[in-house]
Design a protein around this motif. Structure first.
Motif, short mmCIF file in Angstrom:
data_model
loop_
_atom_site.label_atom_id
_atom_site.label_comp_id
_atom_site.label_asym_id
_atom_site.label_seq_id
_atom_site.Cartn_x
_atom_site.Cartn_y
_atom_site.Cartn_z
N LEU A 105 0.93 -1.23 0.04
CA LEU A 105 -0.03 0.15 -0.07
C LEU A 105 0.91 1.21 0.07
N ARG A 106 0.59 2.26 -0.85
CA ARG A 106 1.21 3.69 -0.76
C ARG A 106 -0.02 4.45 -1.15
N LYS A 107 -0.40 5.43 -0.19
CA LYS A 107 -1.46 6.35 -0.18
C LYS A 107 -1.00 7.57 0.40
N SER A 108 -1.17 8.60 -0.57
CA SER A 108 -0.95 9.93 -0.10
C SER A 108 -1.66 10.61 1.27
N ILE A 109 -1.14 10.81 2.07
CA ILE A 109 -1.89 11.79 3.29
C ILE A 109 -2.40 13.25 3.22
N GLY A 110 -1.78 13.76 1.93
CA GLY A 110 -2.28 15.15 1.89
C GLY A 110 -1.33 16.10 2.36
N ILE A 111 0.00 15.65 2.76
CA ILE A 111 0.92 16.67 3.14
C ILE A 111 2.14 16.46 2.23
N LEU A 165 1.16 7.14 3.50
CA LEU A 165 0.84 5.84 4.34
C LEU A 165 1.61 4.85 3.44
N ILE A 166 2.40 3.86 4.22
CA ILE A 166 3.12 2.86 3.57
C ILE A 166 2.59 1.57 4.30
N GLY A 167 2.20 0.42 3.48
CA GLY A 167 1.52 -0.70 3.91
C GLY A 167 2.35 -1.73 3.59
N GLY A 168 2.98 -2.67 4.54
CA GLY A 168 3.66 -3.92 4.32
C GLY A 168 2.62 -5.05 3.28
N VAL A 169 3.29 -6.07 3.10
CA VAL A 169 2.71 -6.93 2.52
C VAL A 169 2.36 -8.11 3.72
N VAL A 170 1.14 -8.29 4.03
CA VAL A 170 0.93 -9.22 5.30
C VAL A 170 0.48 -10.72 4.89
N LYS A 171 1.13 -11.56 5.38
CA LYS A 171 1.01 -13.04 5.20
C LYS A 171 0.56 -13.46 6.53
N THR A 172 -0.59 -14.23 6.72
CA THR A 172 -0.86 -14.90 7.86
C THR A 172 -1.13 -16.49 7.65
N ASP A 173 -0.77 -17.20 8.83
CA ASP A 173 -0.89 -18.44 8.50
C ASP A 173 -0.93 -19.07 10.22
N SER A 180 -0.14 21.10 8.11
CA SER A 180 0.45 19.77 8.98
C SER A 180 -0.64 18.92 9.22
N LYS A 181 -0.38 17.76 9.67
CA LYS A 181 -1.22 16.81 9.91
C LYS A 181 -0.81 15.78 11.17
N SER A 182 -1.57 15.16 11.80
CA SER A 182 -1.13 14.25 13.00
C SER A 182 -1.72 13.07 12.57
N ILE A 183 -0.92 12.11 12.39
CA ILE A 183 -1.41 10.63 12.04
C ILE A 183 -1.19 9.71 13.22
N ARG A 184 -2.03 8.87 13.37
CA ARG A 184 -2.03 7.95 14.65
C ARG A 184 -1.51 6.60 13.98
N LEU A 185 -0.40 6.22 14.47
CA LEU A 185 0.12 4.91 13.94
C LEU A 185 -0.17 3.77 15.04
N VAL A 186 -1.01 2.70 14.60
CA VAL A 186 -1.46 1.76 15.64
C VAL A 186 -1.23 0.23 15.12
N ASN A 187 -1.16 0.14 13.68
CA ASN A 187 -0.87 -1.00 12.99
C ASN A 187 0.51 -1.42 12.89
N PRO A 188 0.87 -2.62 13.07
CA PRO A 188 2.41 -3.04 12.91
C PRO A 188 2.79 -3.26 11.23
N HIS A 189 1.51 -3.24 10.36
CA HIS A 189 1.86 -3.28 8.99
C HIS A 189 1.85 -2.00 8.35
N GLU A 190 1.55 -0.68 8.95
CA GLU A 190 1.57 0.52 8.42
C GLU A 190 2.54 1.27 9.04
N GLY A 191 3.14 2.10 8.21
CA GLY A 191 4.11 3.07 8.41
C GLY A 191 3.83 4.44 7.72
#
Length: 137
Positions: free
Chosen positions: A2-8, A13-21, A81-92
């Motif tokens: 994932l790569r998504k603009s945050i408008g600043i 916003l960067i998202g890693g590839v998530v693999k679950t098993d 400016s913008k404040s971003i709350r990071l809560v997911n370990p697969h997003e940065g």
């Protein structure tokens, strides 16, 4: 990835590839999979307190990922400016050059990692908010 603009600026916003098993969850951050730069340095912060960051890079780029817990990142391009709350370990969040950033509001179990495009270079930092405002406005 994932790569998504945050408008600043060019922050994303960067998202890693998530693999679950049945063994757990694996998050992959791969510079060959549409990552904004090839990381050359990594550091992590644990037991953060107060406010961290409070600088901009003249030339360097970074990505900040929360590994455990949560934190708030203020990003500012000198115009907005913008404040971003990071809560997911697969997003940065991707921080390109000339973005002022501050990390704060850490949860008690917060650990975060920073991937940087190059080695530490003190002359490449802007550590004064007044200087950053003068350059960007």
């Amino acid at each position: 990835m994932l790569r998504k603009s945050i408008g600043i600026g060019k922050c994303e916003l960067i998202g890693g590839v998530v693999k679950t098993d049945d063994r757990g969850i694996l998050t992959i951050i791969d510079s060959s999979l549409n990552f904004p730069f090839t990381p050359r340095r990594m550091f992590y912060v644990h037991e953060p307190r107060g406010k961290r960051g409070e600088h901009a890079h003249k030339y360097g780029s970074e990505c900040i990922f929360v590994l455990s817990g949560s934190l708030t990142i203020l990003v500012d391009d000198g115009r907005s400016s913008k404040s971003i709350r990071l809560v997911n370990p697969h997003e940065g969040i991707y921080l390109p050059p000339m973005i002022w950033s501050e990390q704060s509001n850490f949860s008690s179990n917060c650990i975060y990692a920073v991937l940087a495009c190059g080695p530490y270079d003190e002359p490449g930092y802007i550590r004064s908010r007044q200087e950053f405002d003068r350059i960007t406005r």
